[in-house]
Design an enzyme around this catalytic site. Structure first.
Site, PDB file in Angstrom:
ATOM      1  N   ARG A 127       0.815  -1.219   0.000  1.00  0.00           N
ATOM      2  CA  ARG A 127       0.000   0.000   0.000  1.00  0.00           C
ATOM      3  C   ARG A 127       0.852   1.274   0.000  1.00  0.00           C
ATOM      4  O   ARG A 127       0.519   2.276   0.641  1.00  0.00           O
ATOM      5  CB  ARG A 127      -0.966   0.005   1.189  1.00  0.00           C
ATOM      6  CG  ARG A 127      -1.888  -1.200   1.243  1.00  0.00           C
ATOM      7  CD  ARG A 127      -2.828  -1.259   0.048  1.00  0.00           C
ATOM      8  NE  ARG A 127      -3.665  -2.451   0.117  1.00  0.00           N
ATOM      9  CZ  ARG A 127      -3.416  -3.603  -0.489  1.00  0.00           C
ATOM     10  NH1 ARG A 127      -2.331  -3.723  -1.259  1.00  0.00           N
ATOM     11  NH2 ARG A 127      -4.216  -4.629  -0.367  1.00  0.00           N
ATOM     12  N   SER A 165     -11.038   0.091   3.719  1.00  0.00           N
ATOM     13  CA  SER A 165     -10.207  -0.491   4.777  1.00  0.00           C
ATOM     14  C   SER A 165      -9.440   0.601   5.515  1.00  0.00           C
ATOM     15  O   SER A 165      -8.750   1.409   4.896  1.00  0.00           O
ATOM     16  CB  SER A 165      -9.216  -1.499   4.178  1.00  0.00           C
ATOM     17  OG  SER A 165      -9.904  -2.587   3.613  1.00  0.00           O
ATOM     18  N   GLU A 199      -4.267   2.878   6.798  1.00  0.00           N
ATOM     19  CA  GLU A 199      -4.290   2.690   5.347  1.00  0.00           C
ATOM     20  C   GLU A 199      -5.024   3.865   4.683  1.00  0.00           C
ATOM     21  O   GLU A 199      -4.626   4.345   3.638  1.00  0.00           O
ATOM     22  CB  GLU A 199      -4.958   1.378   4.958  1.00  0.00           C
ATOM     23  CG  GLU A 199      -4.997   1.129   3.465  1.00  0.00           C
ATOM     24  CD  GLU A 199      -5.453  -0.273   3.112  1.00  0.00           C
ATOM     25  OE1 GLU A 199      -6.160  -0.422   2.104  1.00  0.00           O
ATOM     26  OE2 GLU A 199      -5.105  -1.229   3.846  1.00  0.00           O
TER      27      GLU A 199
END
Length: 321
Positions: A195, A244, A314
């Site tokens: 990520r 998320s 995130e």
């Protein structure tokens, strides 16, 4: 100091406009700009959480040349942030300084190149990219159906879902750097990790080229349907959420750690930890961005106290508190 007439952001040519919090809105260029530019543009309606303050400036370029011209004129003196669907983002209540660039319809094209590649504009939703690949019999991109965002965003952050990530399929991407320079970067230059990419702050992904493999459209479509059904069953899709919240730690699942820490359904102000999927935060109706971010920090504290794991955000958090 007075500014040229082709710049806006000054009350009378002598004094800069000031936001409520006392910050100074820098002037931005207008000469030769063909896209739409809005001063103090509300962003809440443009992000999934439906909360947060305004952008000092919101720019929606007419096309790539318009974007390059605009960024070059800024000359790196004003912060720039790209905005896609706003699905993985908390815009803080004090708003976003500088310029928010929103890539609209001119950047939402997606076309097949050769037998196994597609080229997508940065404004292309993941579902459109996956569907284009399916119709062309290109496999390996089904997971894009499960990413709630646009190509620009998930190229920047190496978005992923259902066992795959952008690093697995990206060939290269076109980027406008903060000084207006236009470059094509091969996937290796992005130095992808989980990520995360090495793209500098203020750079704007404008298109990307993905490589798949030959496949059967019917089988590809079935896999996309499976992904869509799995999301529907496990995630709070019909709420004001941001996707998320925390990165999965090595060898673990963020949702499981949050659940084990007793945070399922936990509330703070108008924000709540989803009861359906504990790695999702929800705006129950009137949450401020502060409510949402503070709830996330409360969850991080509880998870650390329970398991010793420090969860990493995130979701991107931007702007002034």
């Amino acid at each position: 100091m007075p500014q040229p007439d082709d710049w806006i952001g000054w009350d009378d040519g002598r004094a800069p406009t000031c936001a409520v919090d006392g910050s100074v809105d820098a002037p931005v260029p207008l000469e030769g700009i063909r896209g739409d530019i809005t001063h103090r543009a509300p962003l809440a309606k443009l992000v999934w959480f439906k909360s947060g303050g305004a952008a000092d400036w919101l720019f929606e370029p007419a096309d790539l040349d318009d974007l390059k011209n605009f960024v070059e004129k800024l000359d790196g003196n004003i912060p720039i942030m790209a905005l896609g669907l706003g699905s993985n983002l908390i815009v803080r209540d004090g708003g976003v300084p500088g310029v928010v660039v929103r890539l609209g319809k001119p950047f939402s094209t997606c076309e097949v190149v050769g037998e196994t590649q597609i080229v997508c504009g940065a404004g292309t939703p993941g579902i459109l990219a996956a569907s284009t690949a399916r119709d062309a019999g290109i496999a390996g991109m089904e997971f894009l159906r499960g990413i709630p965002g646009t190509v620009g965003g998930f190229v920047r952050m190496n978005g992923g879902a259902y066992g795959r990530e952008v690093a697995d399929i990206l060939v290269d991407c076109d980027v406008v750097l903060p000084d207006g320079t236009f470059v094509t970067l091969p996937v290796a230059d992005l130095q992808y990790t989980y990520r995360h990419s090495a793209l500098p702050d203020g750079s704007i992904v404008v298109s990307a080229r993905f490589e798949g493999e030959p496949g059967d459209p019917e089988a590809i479509g079935a896999e996309m349907d499976r992904i869509a059904q799995a999301r529907e069953e496990s995630q709070p899709l019909r709420t004001k959420t941001g996707g998320s919240t925390f990165k999965n730690p090595d060898g673990g699942k963020a949702w499981q750690l949050v659940d084990e820490a007793g945070c399922r359904g936990l509330t703070h102000g108008g924000a709540q930890v989803s009861k359906k999927h504990t790695n999702f935060l929800i705006n129950t109706g009137d949450a401020t961005s502060s409510d949402i971010e503070e709830l996330g920090e409360i969850v991080r504290e509880k998870v650390y106290a329970k398991s010793g794991v420090s969860l990493e955000w995130e979701i991107q958090r931007v702007g002034r508190p």
